[in-house]
Design an enzyme around this catalytic site. Structure first.
Site, PDB file in Angstrom:
ATOM      1  N   LYS A 204       0.793  -1.224   0.000  1.00  0.00           N
ATOM      2  CA  LYS A 204       0.000   0.000   0.000  1.00  0.00           C
ATOM      3  C   LYS A 204       0.830   1.281   0.000  1.00  0.00           C
ATOM      4  O   LYS A 204       1.832   1.385   0.699  1.00  0.00           O
ATOM      5  CB  LYS A 204      -0.880   0.035   1.247  1.00  0.00           C
ATOM      6  CG  LYS A 204      -2.010  -0.966   1.194  1.00  0.00           C
ATOM      7  CD  LYS A 204      -2.835  -0.833   2.438  1.00  0.00           C
ATOM      8  CE  LYS A 204      -4.110  -1.653   2.339  1.00  0.00           C
ATOM      9  NZ  LYS A 204      -4.879  -1.560   3.563  1.00  0.00           N
ATOM     10  N   GLY A 361      10.367  -6.260   6.820  1.00  0.00           N
ATOM     11  CA  GLY A 361      10.115  -7.670   7.115  1.00  0.00           C
ATOM     12  C   GLY A 361       9.932  -8.510   5.860  1.00  0.00           C
ATOM     13  O   GLY A 361      10.618  -9.529   5.669  1.00  0.00           O
ATOM     14  N   GLY A 384      10.284  -0.889  12.066  1.00  0.00           N
ATOM     15  CA  GLY A 384       9.852   0.504  12.221  1.00  0.00           C
ATOM     16  C   GLY A 384      10.993   1.495  12.147  1.00  0.00           C
ATOM     17  O   GLY A 384      10.870   2.547  11.517  1.00  0.00           O
TER      18      GLY A 384
HETATM   19  P1  ADP Z   1       7.883  -4.751   3.920  1.00  0.00           P
HETATM   20  O1  ADP Z   1       7.414  -5.650   5.023  1.00  0.00           O
HETATM   21  O2  ADP Z   1       9.186  -5.232   3.332  1.00  0.00           O
HETATM   22  O3  ADP Z   1       7.950  -3.293   4.321  1.00  0.00           O
HETATM   23  P2  ADP Z   1       5.247  -4.530   2.783  1.00  0.00           P
HETATM   24  O4  ADP Z   1       4.670  -5.128   4.025  1.00  0.00           O
HETATM   25  O5  ADP Z   1       5.005  -3.109   2.503  1.00  0.00           O
HETATM   26  O6  ADP Z   1       6.820  -4.837   2.697  1.00  0.00           O
HETATM   27  O7  ADP Z   1       4.679  -5.296   1.508  1.00  0.00           O
HETATM   28  C1  ADP Z   1       4.723  -6.682   1.342  1.00  0.00           C
HETATM   29  C2  ADP Z   1       3.450  -7.236   0.792  1.00  0.00           C
HETATM   30  O8  ADP Z   1       3.029  -6.599  -0.395  1.00  0.00           O
HETATM   31  C3  ADP Z   1       3.605  -8.695   0.449  1.00  0.00           C
HETATM   32  O9  ADP Z   1       2.766  -9.450   1.299  1.00  0.00           O
HETATM   33  C4  ADP Z   1       3.175  -8.793  -1.003  1.00  0.00           C
HETATM   34  O10 ADP Z   1       2.417  -9.945  -1.294  1.00  0.00           O
HETATM   35  C5  ADP Z   1       2.330  -7.562  -1.164  1.00  0.00           C
HETATM   36  N1  ADP Z   1       2.227  -7.184  -2.576  1.00  0.00           N
HETATM   37  C6  ADP Z   1       3.212  -6.819  -3.404  1.00  0.00           C
HETATM   38  N2  ADP Z   1       2.748  -6.591  -4.642  1.00  0.00           N
HETATM   39  C7  ADP Z   1       1.414  -6.817  -4.612  1.00  0.00           C
HETATM   40  C8  ADP Z   1       0.372  -6.744  -5.588  1.00  0.00           C
HETATM   41  N3  ADP Z   1       0.636  -6.392  -6.851  1.00  0.00           N
HETATM   42  N4  ADP Z   1      -0.881  -7.045  -5.177  1.00  0.00           N
HETATM   43  C9  ADP Z   1      -1.113  -7.398  -3.907  1.00  0.00           C
HETATM   44  N5  ADP Z   1      -0.182  -7.487  -2.943  1.00  0.00           N
HETATM   45  C10 ADP Z   1       1.076  -7.193  -3.290  1.00  0.00           C
END
Ligand code: ADP
Ligand code: MG
Length: 403
Positions: A204, A361, A384
């Site tokens: 997001k 993560g 964080g």
């Molecule tokens: P991080 O933990 O590294 O900060 P995020 O939690 O922001 O990363 O994002 C990771 C999630 O985003 C993953 O679970 C992944 O499946 C999801 N994601 C990535 N691309 C898409 C997409 N096109 N549609 C839905 N979910 C997505």
């Protein structure tokens, strides 16, 4: 460029009492025999070199940490006692645990402690003064020590008594891991070799707005992938069908694009996409361009043409910061763009042409999945704190250690 006090700056430590703030808030899982075991000891291992160094210098070493969120109450399951054996195993030194972190018991135990024995204190968050950064509680922690060492980068975005307050009272320093982390981050965003690229992906836009706003001011290339790319594409009039998309953030996305333009930051959005009708592994999928997303399509990954182009763009860069996967990497084959780009970055890093720093993560999981993590210059295990650093915020537990 900020310079931080380190262990050498503390001077002679023989016979001195040093209190280390570690992050021993590690995950536990039951093994087959039904015993609770540490399932990821990364954070335990990261504090070991500092403890051994201090012991070598003849100091009496105490370790404090939080565990879970007891909110100022004593919660038996969140006792640091369960970390005593794992810490002793990692250190190959005896560890004595006591059920408080301040007060006379600490003093008495230290007086009777054998040489080269580490004192592990109880969960600092059992005291309400910890999260409140109560000066009295900070003073109580400080009362039993001559020096303070912070080795918990992952907690340093919080101004708590054990991360910030105490550093105003005692002569303080960054531990070896914290120092290494700060150098790596400075090389990535503070004073990087350019061109500097960033990958921001994940689910997001709303969770990473401040990251995007900060990065467009600092990086030369901003690669937007994952679900957040959908929000940017939709804001530019692309039909994203049934994809994860924050349509209400269209204005915000357009503002970020405008600001990037003004600052000379090149934004890279996908030009081809991998779409499927179902959100599951091995769902039937196809590669489409931006004009051919159907109403019932979900965009689950960046397409191969975009990924190739990004990979060759990276070969002309000197530094890369990465947070967030390019697609729904947990489900094959929608891990393809993430894996390909991660391996490209790893290769450039191995060749010495690209400094690579990553955190988050899911990002760390994705880089491990790609077999790329080992080649990265630095991987931050802080959640964080890493994000707040990417947002350009000052971390209070780090700020207080500046020379
Ligand atoms: P991080 O933990 O590294 O900060 P995020 O939690 O922001 O990363 O994002 C990771 C999630 O985003 C993953 O679970 C992944 O499946 C999801 N994601 C990535 N691309 C898409 C997409 N096109 N549609 C839905 N979910 C997505
Ligand atoms: Mg995540």
């Amino acid at each position: 460029m900020a310079v931080y006090k380190n262990i050498e700056d503390l001077g002679a430590l023989a016979g001195k009492r040093v209190l280390i703030r570690a992050d021993l808030n590690v995950p536990f899982q039951e093994n087959e025999a039904g015993e609770r075991m540490v399932s990821d000891d990364t954070r335990i291992r990261s504090v070991i070199p500092t403890i051994l160094k201090l012991v070598e210098k003849g100091a009496q070493v105490m370790v404090m940490s939080h565990f879970g969120r007891p909110k100022g109450q004593v919660v038996a399951q969140m006792s640091l006692e369960q970390l005593a054996q794992p810490l002793a195993n990692a250190l190959k030194l005896p560890v004595v645990f006591i059920n408080d972190c301040a007060g006379d018991l600490v003093q008495e135990t230290l007086d009777a402690l054998e040489e080269k024995t580490i004192l592990l204190l109880e969960n600092v968050r059992f005291h309400a003064g910890e999260e409140a950064n109560d000066p009295e509680f900070a003073a109580a922690l400080a009362a039993n020590a001559d020096f303070y060492v912070n080795e918990a980068f992952s907690c340093s975005h919080r101004a708590h008594a054990s991360t910030e307050g105490i550093a105003h009272i005692l002569p303080s320093a960054a531990g070896l891991s914290l120092e290494a982390e700060l150098v790596a981050l400075e090389n990535a965003l503070g004073n990087p070799k350019r061109p500097l690229a960033a990958v921001v992906g994940g689910a997001k836009v709303s969770s990473k707005l401040d990251v995007l706003t900060n990065l467009v001011e600092k990086v030369d290339h901003l690669i937007i992938g994952g679900g957040m790319a959908n929000t940017f594409l939709a804001a530019q009039g692309v039909n994203v069908g049934a994809s994860l998309c924050e349509h209400d953030l269209a204005d915000t996305a357009r503002n970020i694009l405008a600001k990037a333009d003004e600052k000379g930051c090149k934004i890279h959005l996908p030009t081809d996409l991998v779409v499927a009708k179902e959100f599951k592994a091995h769902a039937t999928n196809e590669i489409v361009d931006l004009d051919h997303v159907a109403e019932d399509d979900m965009i689950l990954d960046v397409g191969p043409a975009s990924t190739e182009a990004l990979s060759s763009m990276l070969s002309a860069c000197k530094t890369l910061i990465w947070n967030g996967p390019m697609g729904a990497f947990e489900m094959e084959p929608f891990d393809a763009a993430t894996v390909f780009l991660a391996r490209s970055a790893a290769k450039l890093s191995d060749d010495g042409s690209l400094v690579t720093v990553a955190g988050g993560g899911d990002t760390v999981a994705a880089l491990n999945h790609a077999g790329a993590a080992g080649s990265f210059t630095h991987i931050s295990t802080a959640g964080g704190a890493f994000l707040e650093w990417m947002e350009g915020k000052e971390l209070p537990g780090v700020k207080v250690l500046e020379k």
